[in-house]
Design an enzyme around this catalytic site. Sequence first.
Site, PDB file in Angstrom:
ATOM      1  CE  LYS A   1      -2.542  -6.025   2.356  1.00  0.00           C
ATOM      2  NZ  LYS A   1      -2.406  -5.184   1.161  1.00  0.00           N
TER       3      LYS A   1
ATOM      4  CE  LYS B   1     -10.622  -2.815  -2.102  1.00  0.00           C
ATOM      5  NZ  LYS B   1      -9.581  -2.179  -2.922  1.00  0.00           N
TER       6      LYS B   1
ATOM      7  CE  LYS C   1      -7.526  -3.333   7.514  1.00  0.00           C
ATOM      8  NZ  LYS C   1      -6.536  -2.676   6.742  1.00  0.00           N
TER       9      LYS C   1
HETATM   10  P1  AMP Z   1      -7.232  -0.798  -0.247  1.00  0.00           P
HETATM   11  O1  AMP Z   1      -8.526  -1.479  -0.278  1.00  0.00           O
HETATM   12  O2  AMP Z   1      -6.255  -1.480   0.615  1.00  0.00           O
HETATM   13  O3  AMP Z   1      -6.692  -0.466  -1.605  1.00  0.00           O
HETATM   14  O4  AMP Z   1      -7.513   0.588   0.468  1.00  0.00           O
HETATM   15  C1  AMP Z   1      -7.951   1.752  -0.191  1.00  0.00           C
HETATM   16  C2  AMP Z   1      -8.144   2.864   0.822  1.00  0.00           C
HETATM   17  O5  AMP Z   1      -9.216   2.532   1.721  1.00  0.00           O
HETATM   18  C3  AMP Z   1      -6.937   3.120   1.716  1.00  0.00           C
HETATM   19  O6  AMP Z   1      -6.774   4.518   1.869  1.00  0.00           O
HETATM   20  C4  AMP Z   1      -7.301   2.485   3.031  1.00  0.00           C
HETATM   21  O7  AMP Z   1      -6.680   3.125   4.128  1.00  0.00           O
HETATM   22  C5  AMP Z   1      -8.785   2.684   3.065  1.00  0.00           C
HETATM   23  N1  AMP Z   1      -9.468   1.652   3.882  1.00  0.00           N
HETATM   24  C6  AMP Z   1      -9.400   0.312   3.697  1.00  0.00           C
HETATM   25  N2  AMP Z   1     -10.152  -0.330   4.626  1.00  0.00           N
HETATM   26  C7  AMP Z   1     -10.703   0.622   5.407  1.00  0.00           C
HETATM   27  C8  AMP Z   1     -11.600   0.589   6.539  1.00  0.00           C
HETATM   28  N3  AMP Z   1     -12.077  -0.550   7.030  1.00  0.00           N
HETATM   29  N4  AMP Z   1     -11.958   1.773   7.094  1.00  0.00           N
HETATM   30  C9  AMP Z   1     -11.489   2.950   6.597  1.00  0.00           C
HETATM   31  N5  AMP Z   1     -10.663   3.041   5.540  1.00  0.00           N
HETATM   32  C10 AMP Z   1     -10.266   1.895   4.935  1.00  0.00           C
HETATM   33  N1  TRP Z   2      -1.364   0.913   0.304  1.00  0.00           N
HETATM   34  C1  TRP Z   2      -2.621   1.534  -0.008  1.00  0.00           C
HETATM   35  C2  TRP Z   2      -3.741   0.617   0.507  1.00  0.00           C
HETATM   36  O1  TRP Z   2      -3.578  -0.537   0.724  1.00  0.00           O
HETATM   37  C3  TRP Z   2      -2.784   1.748  -1.488  1.00  0.00           C
HETATM   38  C4  TRP Z   2      -1.764   2.677  -2.021  1.00  0.00           C
HETATM   39  C5  TRP Z   2      -0.737   2.376  -2.857  1.00  0.00           C
HETATM   40  C6  TRP Z   2      -1.661   4.072  -1.767  1.00  0.00           C
HETATM   41  N2  TRP Z   2       0.000   3.473  -3.167  1.00  0.00           N
HETATM   42  C7  TRP Z   2      -0.548   4.544  -2.505  1.00  0.00           C
HETATM   43  C8  TRP Z   2      -2.395   4.953  -0.988  1.00  0.00           C
HETATM   44  C9  TRP Z   2      -0.150   5.882  -2.472  1.00  0.00           C
HETATM   45  C10 TRP Z   2      -2.009   6.304  -0.960  1.00  0.00           C
HETATM   46  C11 TRP Z   2      -0.891   6.743  -1.695  1.00  0.00           C
HETATM   47  O2  TRP Z   2      -4.811   1.079   0.654  1.00  0.00           O
END
Ligand code: AMP
Ligand code: TRP
Length: 325
Positions: free
Chosen positions: A112, A195, A192
């Site tokens: 990031k 977003k 992967k």
């Molecule tokens: P985030 O979008 O970073 O807030 O991720 C929310 C949740 O989605 C987290 O538990 C991530 O591990 C999961 N996640 C994000 N991208 C993927 C992906 N490409 N495949 C599976 N899980 C994902």
């Molecule tokens: N870091 C996680 C992600 O990017 C989001 C997240 C923040 C999270 N705090 C958490 C996930 C606590 C599980 C538990 O997806």
Amino acid sequence: MMEVAFSGIQPTGDIHLGNYLGALRNWVRLQESFDAVYCIVDLHALTIPYDPETFATERLEAAKAVIAAGIDPDRSLLYYQSDVPAHAELGWLLGTMTSLGALNRMTQFKDKSDQAGEFLGLYAYPVLMAADILLYRANAVPVGEDQTQHLELTRDLAERFNQRYQEIFPLPEAIIPERGARVMSLKNPTSKMSKSDPSEASRVLMLDGPDTIVKKMGKAVTDSGTEIRYDWLEKPGISNLLEILSLFTDRSVDSLADEHAGTQYGVFKKTVADAVVEGLEPVRSRYAELDDVEVANLMVRNADRGRERAAPLQDEVMRAMGLRP
Ligand code: AMP
Ligand code: TRP
């Protein structure tokens, strides 16, 4: 006493198939057998560039999307992280026990910061995440595979706290689905689905309409050759689609690969698209029925519930650390 499940999702960018299959479906499942607490982690979202003008709307949309995905607000606690100041406070306290060496090993920071620059908030992101989890003494944390490293840090911090101060925290387990833990980009199946990928065609959104899903799936990058086979090395594009199909049909990838071995890629992609459309239909229709004002009011009430629930643990931690008599 019921064990606690906790997880969080950032309110930036739309929720995609990876979030849904990797995390949200397990959030929903765990409601059955855990005391579930789910959090829209808005403080985490500030660690990469975002637009304050639209942020309030994005938070609300994320809350609605999580409910639409199947989180029952009567059963689970759903709230915004920034409404419960104890997250940031415990984050600070845990930060005093986190070595730079441990943070330097976090691969997500490396990824990031290449895009967003090297800022303290982004660096400390995993510490705040540990605070989120430990604040509720969570036992189970449903996440995608990309979060395993953060979960390990969380366990290390819990152990260190328990040894140095007082035995307060259980060691939380990551709950990672056997399949769907790492859904790959439709445009580049060796990275992967994310977003932050500039290409919108790289991801199907959980709330995309049927036409969009069919269009995006139709343009998914496949591999050279003509055979449908589950083989991540030679055929990552097809394997990704097989896995998605398997998750929406509850059939094994092997039986699906057998069945479609001779199917043309174009036809196969349409089959996958149809399964995704059908599988997401209930989510889309629940979302359409949700009322913005009602959800906003729910989140205000849940802010109080979150604060009340976090207070005793926060107090206990402060006392253990000598900050209270
Ligand atoms: P985030 O979008 O970073 O807030 O991720 C929310 C949740 O989605 C987290 O538990 C991530 O591990 C999961 N996640 C994000 N991208 C993927 C992906 N490409 N495949 C599976 N899980 C994902
Ligand atoms: N870091 C996680 C992600 O990017 C989001 C997240 C923040 C999270 N705090 C958490 C996930 C606590 C599980 C538990 O997806």
